[in-house]
Scaffold this motif. Structure first.
Motif, PDB file in Angstrom:
ATOM      1  N   GLY A  42      23.184  -4.458 -12.579  1.00  0.00           N
ATOM      2  CA  GLY A  42      24.050  -4.098 -11.470  1.00  0.00           C
ATOM      3  C   GLY A  42      23.497  -2.986 -10.601  1.00  0.00           C
ATOM      4  N   PHE A  43      22.928  -1.983 -11.246  1.00  0.00           N
ATOM      5  CA  PHE A  43      22.453  -0.814 -10.505  1.00  0.00           C
ATOM      6  C   PHE A  43      20.942  -0.802 -10.300  1.00  0.00           C
ATOM      7  CE2 PHE A  43      26.559   0.837 -11.975  1.00  0.00           C
ATOM      8  CZ  PHE A  43      27.027   1.410 -10.800  1.00  0.00           C
ATOM      9  N   SER A  44      20.270  -1.900 -10.598  1.00  0.00           N
ATOM     10  CA  SER A  44      18.801  -1.918 -10.473  1.00  0.00           C
ATOM     11  C   SER A  44      18.356  -1.674  -9.039  1.00  0.00           C
ATOM     12  CB  SER A  44      18.251  -3.254 -10.987  1.00  0.00           C
ATOM     13  OG  SER A  44      18.797  -4.332 -10.248  1.00  0.00           O
ATOM     14  N   ARG A  45      19.012  -2.327  -8.087  1.00  0.00           N
ATOM     15  CA  ARG A  45      18.579  -2.212  -6.688  1.00  0.00           C
ATOM     16  C   ARG A  45      19.011  -0.900  -6.044  1.00  0.00           C
ATOM     17  NH1 ARG A  45      21.008  -7.471  -4.095  1.00  0.00           N
ATOM     18  NH2 ARG A  45      22.746  -6.737  -5.370  1.00  0.00           N
ATOM     19  N   THR A  46      20.130  -0.353  -6.503  1.00  0.00           N
ATOM     20  CA  THR A  46      20.654   0.856  -5.856  1.00  0.00           C
ATOM     21  C   THR A  46      20.307   2.140  -6.604  1.00  0.00           C
ATOM     22  OG1 THR A  46      22.761   0.595  -7.022  1.00  0.00           O
ATOM     23  CG2 THR A  46      22.587  -0.387  -4.822  1.00  0.00           C
ATOM     24  N   TYR A  47      19.814   2.010  -7.841  1.00  0.00           N
ATOM     25  CA  TYR A  47      19.485   3.235  -8.580  1.00  0.00           C
ATOM     26  C   TYR A  47      18.201   3.109  -9.404  1.00  0.00           C
ATOM     27  CZ  TYR A  47      19.846   7.376 -11.446  1.00  0.00           C
ATOM     28  OH  TYR A  47      19.566   8.566 -12.069  1.00  0.00           O
ATOM     29  N   PHE A  48      18.212   2.293 -10.434  1.00  0.00           N
ATOM     30  CA  PHE A  48      17.087   2.273 -11.376  1.00  0.00           C
ATOM     31  C   PHE A  48      15.775   1.853 -10.716  1.00  0.00           C
ATOM     32  CE2 PHE A  48      20.855   1.552 -14.117  1.00  0.00           C
ATOM     33  CZ  PHE A  48      20.745   2.682 -14.916  1.00  0.00           C
ATOM     34  N   LEU A  49      15.823   0.867  -9.846  1.00  0.00           N
ATOM     35  CA  LEU A  49      14.617   0.387  -9.154  1.00  0.00           C
ATOM     36  C   LEU A  49      14.717   0.625  -7.653  1.00  0.00           C
ATOM     37  CD1 LEU A  49      14.143  -3.023 -11.044  1.00  0.00           C
ATOM     38  CD2 LEU A  49      13.092  -0.811 -11.574  1.00  0.00           C
ATOM     39  N   ARG A  50      15.459   1.615  -7.274  1.00  0.00           N
ATOM     40  CA  ARG A  50      15.738   1.856  -5.852  1.00  0.00           C
ATOM     41  C   ARG A  50      14.484   1.988  -4.985  1.00  0.00           C
ATOM     42  NH1 ARG A  50      19.995   3.513  -2.682  1.00  0.00           N
ATOM     43  NH2 ARG A  50      19.423   4.695  -0.821  1.00  0.00           N
ATOM     44  N   PRO A  51      13.420   2.672  -5.431  1.00  0.00           N
ATOM     45  CA  PRO A  51      12.232   2.796  -4.570  1.00  0.00           C
ATOM     46  C   PRO A  51      11.653   1.457  -4.133  1.00  0.00           C
ATOM     47  CG  PRO A  51      12.115   4.342  -6.388  1.00  0.00           C
ATOM     48  CD  PRO A  51      13.275   3.444  -6.678  1.00  0.00           C
ATOM     49  N   TYR A  52      11.892   0.390  -4.905  1.00  0.00           N
ATOM     50  CA  TYR A  52      11.366  -0.921  -4.539  1.00  0.00           C
ATOM     51  C   TYR A  52      12.253  -1.642  -3.532  1.00  0.00           C
ATOM     52  CZ  TYR A  52       8.332  -0.278  -8.591  1.00  0.00           C
ATOM     53  OH  TYR A  52       7.416   0.212  -9.474  1.00  0.00           O
ATOM     54  N   PHE A  53      13.476  -1.165  -3.348  1.00  0.00           N
ATOM     55  CA  PHE A  53      14.424  -1.851  -2.478  1.00  0.00           C
ATOM     56  C   PHE A  53      14.839  -1.031  -1.260  1.00  0.00           C
ATOM     57  CE2 PHE A  53      14.971  -3.824  -6.633  1.00  0.00           C
ATOM     58  CZ  PHE A  53      14.980  -5.174  -6.307  1.00  0.00           C
ATOM     59  N   SER A  54      14.761   0.295  -1.362  1.00  0.00           N
ATOM     60  CA  SER A  54      15.193   1.135  -0.249  1.00  0.00           C
ATOM     61  C   SER A  54      14.386   2.429  -0.223  1.00  0.00           C
ATOM     62  CB  SER A  54      16.687   1.461  -0.382  1.00  0.00           C
ATOM     63  OG  SER A  54      17.092   2.371   0.622  1.00  0.00           O
ATOM     64  N   PRO A  55      13.860   2.802   0.948  1.00  0.00           N
ATOM     65  CA  PRO A  55      13.076   4.035   1.051  1.00  0.00           C
ATOM     66  C   PRO A  55      13.949   5.293   1.152  1.00  0.00           C
ATOM     67  CG  PRO A  55      13.157   2.957   3.184  1.00  0.00           C
ATOM     68  CD  PRO A  55      13.883   2.051   2.229  1.00  0.00           C
ATOM     69  N   GLU A  56      15.237   5.096   1.416  1.00  0.00           N
ATOM     70  CA  GLU A  56      16.116   6.242   1.604  1.00  0.00           C
ATOM     71  C   GLU A  56      16.413   6.930   0.273  1.00  0.00           C
ATOM     72  OE1 GLU A  56      19.633   5.012   3.584  1.00  0.00           O
ATOM     73  OE2 GLU A  56      18.579   4.163   5.316  1.00  0.00           O
ATOM     74  N   PRO A  57      16.272   8.253   0.240  1.00  0.00           N
ATOM     75  CA  PRO A  57      16.546   8.981  -1.006  1.00  0.00           C
ATOM     76  C   PRO A  57      18.042   9.039  -1.286  1.00  0.00           C
ATOM     77  CG  PRO A  57      16.078  10.529   0.767  1.00  0.00           C
ATOM     78  CD  PRO A  57      15.837   9.154   1.331  1.00  0.00           C
ATOM     79  N   LEU A  58      18.372   9.159  -2.559  1.00  0.00           N
ATOM     80  CA  LEU A  58      19.771   9.282  -2.952  1.00  0.00           C
ATOM     81  C   LEU A  58      20.239  10.727  -2.828  1.00  0.00           C
ATOM     82  CD1 LEU A  58      20.225   7.108  -6.176  1.00  0.00           C
ATOM     83  CD2 LEU A  58      21.320   6.762  -3.964  1.00  0.00           C
ATOM     84  N   LEU A  59      21.514  10.899  -2.585  1.00  0.00           N
ATOM     85  CA  LEU A  59      22.094  12.238  -2.597  1.00  0.00           C
ATOM     86  C   LEU A  59      22.045  12.809  -4.013  1.00  0.00           C
ATOM     87  CD1 LEU A  59      25.290  11.595  -0.421  1.00  0.00           C
ATOM     88  CD2 LEU A  59      23.177  12.745   0.293  1.00  0.00           C
ATOM     89  N   PRO A  60      21.908  14.125  -4.147  1.00  0.00           N
ATOM     90  CA  PRO A  60      21.871  14.741  -5.483  1.00  0.00           C
ATOM     91  C   PRO A  60      23.071  14.361  -6.343  1.00  0.00           C
ATOM     92  CG  PRO A  60      21.206  16.326  -3.819  1.00  0.00           C
ATOM     93  CD  PRO A  60      21.669  15.113  -3.075  1.00  0.00           C
ATOM     94  N   LEU A  61      24.257  14.273  -5.738  1.00  0.00           N
ATOM     95  CA  LEU A  61      25.447  13.917  -6.501  1.00  0.00           C
ATOM     96  C   LEU A  61      25.318  12.520  -7.106  1.00  0.00           C
ATOM     97  CD1 LEU A  61      28.344  14.505  -7.418  1.00  0.00           C
ATOM     98  CD2 LEU A  61      29.142  13.547  -5.251  1.00  0.00           C
ATOM     99  N   LEU A  62      24.725  11.597  -6.352  1.00  0.00           N
ATOM    100  CA  LEU A  62      24.562  10.239  -6.861  1.00  0.00           C
ATOM    101  C   LEU A  62      23.521  10.190  -7.967  1.00  0.00           C
ATOM    102  CD1 LEU A  62      24.777   8.141  -3.572  1.00  0.00           C
ATOM    103  CD2 LEU A  62      26.577   8.668  -5.228  1.00  0.00           C
ATOM    104  N   HIS A  63      22.489  11.030  -7.842  1.00  0.00           N
ATOM    105  CA  HIS A  63      21.507  11.139  -8.925  1.00  0.00           C
ATOM    106  C   HIS A  63      22.178  11.665 -10.195  1.00  0.00           C
ATOM    107  CE1 HIS A  63      17.524   9.954  -7.797  1.00  0.00           C
ATOM    108  NE2 HIS A  63      17.547  10.632  -6.665  1.00  0.00           N
TER     109      HIS A  63
END
Length: 252
Positions: A42-63
């Motif tokens: 579920g979270f592979s594209r938005t978190y675990f593997l995010r660099p492969y799907f989106s160049p935008e960094p996550l907010l610290p709170l989301l990390h």
């Protein structure tokens, strides 16, 4: 003869206990793996593997959110492994860390939901952001209730284990909602709540196979989960909730 009969009976009891432990180990391990696979998918594209799907960094709170909730799954797997290895003393000591981590999850999860309510794009088929806020906050509330119940019944392993399983099921809808299946996007809460509730079915089947009937913790905890899902949307559409949600999100 009596001594020989007692020896046979003791041997049979030992075999039955070993069989029960093996069956329980397979069930708990299988459920834990299913949880981890679901969350990762579920979270592979938005978190675990995010660099492969989106160049935008996550907010610290989301990390922080990702780290804390991933830590829960890691701890859950560790605790399951310890129980399977009969390392109950270490399991109990780590249980305190579990309470601390669960409290942190409740705080971080709730804050994330409130802060993101103004900017989040809700899934297609889902209600407006303020109504949708009842979904993640409801996850956190039900999770907290089940974990608190598991801690209270920590000296009753049969109840404790089942409530811990259900508490983890309570936080799965967020991952399921992000699975790349069209029908989930189409049906929104009906789909991701329904799929999450399916994880209760193996728990009921396990109870029937091992006990001959569902355990009261599985029934009551599962009922809390299932009933809470439509109840959140009902509450979310009330004037009182919308006023409260508007008030609490203005501080984020």
């Amino acid at each position: 003869m009596a001594t020989h009969a007692e020896a046979i009976n003791q041997r049979d009891q030992t075999r039955e206990r070993a069989k029960t432990r093996r069956r329980e180990r397979l069930f708990l391990t299988g459920m834990t793996i299913a949880f981890i696979v679901t969350v990762f998918a579920g979270f592979s594209r938005t978190y675990f593997l995010r660099p492969y799907f989106s160049p935008e960094p996550l907010l610290p709170l989301l990390h922080l959110h990702g780290i804390v909730f991933s830590a829960w799954l890691a701890l859950f797997l560790t605790q399951t492994t310890l129980v399977a290895a009969n390392q109950t003393r270490i399991h109990r000591k780590l249980g305190i860390a579990g309470v601390v981590l669960a409290s942190l999850m409740f705080i971080v999860g709730s804050l994330t939901a409130i802060i993101r309510a103004k900017v989040i794009d809700v899934p297609p088929g889902s209600p407006s952001p303020l109504v949708f806020l009842t979904i993640p906050l409801g996850d956190m509330l039900v999770f907290a209730i089940l974990v608190a119940g598991a801690f209270y019944f920590r000296r009753r392993p049969d109840t404790h284990k089942r409530l811990m399983l259900l508490s983890t099921i309570a936080i799965l809808p967020a991952a399921i909602a992000r699975l790349p299946f069209d029908f989930i996007q189409q049906y929104g809460p009906l789909a991701f709540f329904g799929l999450a509730d399916l994880f209760i079915v193996p728990c009921l089947i396990y109870d029937v196979v091992t006990r001959g009937r569902p355990h009261h913790a599985t029934v009551l905890g599962g009922a809390l989960l299932v009933i809470s899902h439509p109840l959140r949307l009902i509450v979310g559409n009330t004037t009182a909730w919308l006023a409260f949600a508007s008030w609490i999100t203005q501080w984020s």
